[in-house]
Scaffold this motif. Sequence first.
Motif, short mmCIF file in Angstrom:
data_model
loop_
_atom_site.label_atom_id
_atom_site.label_comp_id
_atom_site.label_asym_id
_atom_site.label_seq_id
_atom_site.Cartn_x
_atom_site.Cartn_y
_atom_site.Cartn_z
N ALA A 76 0.84 -1.20 0.00
CA ALA A 76 0.00 0.00 0.00
C ALA A 76 0.87 1.25 0.00
O ALA A 76 0.60 2.20 -0.74
CB ALA A 76 -0.94 -0.01 1.20
N ALA A 77 1.91 1.24 0.80
CA ALA A 77 2.81 2.39 0.84
C ALA A 77 3.51 2.57 -0.50
O ALA A 77 3.68 3.70 -0.98
CB ALA A 77 3.84 2.21 1.96
N ASP A 78 3.91 1.46 -1.12
CA ASP A 78 4.56 1.53 -2.44
C ASP A 78 3.60 2.09 -3.49
O ASP A 78 3.98 2.94 -4.30
CB ASP A 78 5.03 0.16 -2.90
CG ASP A 78 6.44 -0.14 -2.45
OD1 ASP A 78 7.03 0.70 -1.76
OD2 ASP A 78 6.94 -1.23 -2.79
N LEU A 79 2.37 1.61 -3.49
CA LEU A 79 1.40 2.07 -4.48
C LEU A 79 1.02 3.53 -4.24
O LEU A 79 0.76 4.27 -5.20
CB LEU A 79 0.16 1.17 -4.49
CG LEU A 79 0.38 -0.28 -4.93
CD1 LEU A 79 -0.92 -1.07 -4.83
CD2 LEU A 79 0.95 -0.37 -6.32
N ASP A 80 0.99 3.93 -2.98
CA ASP A 80 0.69 5.33 -2.67
C ASP A 80 1.76 6.27 -3.22
O ASP A 80 1.48 7.43 -3.52
CB ASP A 80 0.54 5.55 -1.16
CG ASP A 80 -0.79 5.07 -0.63
OD1 ASP A 80 -1.76 5.00 -1.42
OD2 ASP A 80 -0.87 4.76 0.58
N GLY A 81 2.99 5.75 -3.35
CA GLY A 81 4.07 6.55 -3.90
C GLY A 81 3.88 6.87 -5.38
O GLY A 81 4.51 7.78 -5.92
N GLY A 82 3.00 6.15 -6.04
CA GLY A 82 2.70 6.39 -7.44
C GLY A 82 3.61 5.62 -8.39
O GLY A 82 4.69 5.17 -8.01
N PRO A 83 3.18 5.48 -9.63
CA PRO A 83 3.96 4.74 -10.62
C PRO A 83 5.28 5.42 -10.97
O PRO A 83 6.23 4.75 -11.33
CB PRO A 83 3.05 4.66 -11.85
CG PRO A 83 1.73 5.16 -11.43
CD PRO A 83 1.88 5.87 -10.14
N ALA A 84 5.34 6.73 -10.85
CA ALA A 84 6.58 7.45 -11.19
C ALA A 84 7.73 7.01 -10.29
O ALA A 84 8.88 6.97 -10.74
CB ALA A 84 6.36 8.95 -11.08
N ALA A 85 7.45 6.65 -9.05
CA ALA A 85 8.49 6.19 -8.13
C ALA A 85 9.09 4.87 -8.58
O ALA A 85 10.17 4.50 -8.14
CB ALA A 85 7.91 6.06 -6.73
N HIS A 86 8.39 4.17 -9.47
CA HIS A 86 8.86 2.88 -9.96
C HIS A 86 9.28 2.93 -11.42
O HIS A 86 9.51 1.90 -12.05
CB HIS A 86 7.77 1.82 -9.76
CG HIS A 86 7.47 1.59 -8.32
ND1 HIS A 86 8.20 0.73 -7.53
CD2 HIS A 86 6.54 2.13 -7.51
CE1 HIS A 86 7.73 0.75 -6.30
NE2 HIS A 86 6.72 1.59 -6.26
N GLY A 87 9.36 4.14 -11.98
CA GLY A 87 9.88 4.29 -13.33
C GLY A 87 8.88 4.59 -14.43
O GLY A 87 9.27 4.78 -15.57
#
Length: 144
Positions: A76-87
């Motif tokens: 949930a915390a990862d997804l809250d960071g948004g897709p930009a945080a994952h490239g």
Amino acid sequence: MLARRSGLLTPVRMQAAELFERKIKPPEVARHLRVSPKSAYRSHLLWPGAGGKALASRGPSGSRCRLSPRCVEKLAADLDGGPAAHGWVEDHVWTAARAATPIGRKFHLSYSVSDATRPMHRLDFNPQVPARQVAKRDERAVAA
């Protein structure tokens, strides 16, 4: 969703057990409780052996989530960071295919695209963006 749904059905099932104890037939139980006759007959078949216990909810069906509750919180915390945080910087939208990637990287689990939608829905994310756009689309209609 299934856990909530089955939790709501348990009181109705207990009412059905009470009506069966009073020798009320399944079609009348179905009308009284506003359920389908098929459900009433199924409950009536389960009821004689263990009574109300047989009609209690057994929880959600299907396989258990492969992510622990702690891992779901981290996701949930990862997804809250948004897709930009994952490239994915071209748009700020989570798709099921995109969500499967951080699940695999962080938790070392291989999730298919359809499997990745389950934890996303549990976390109130709605991955319904198509992976490809239609080849011939009317840009004016889309803009309107």
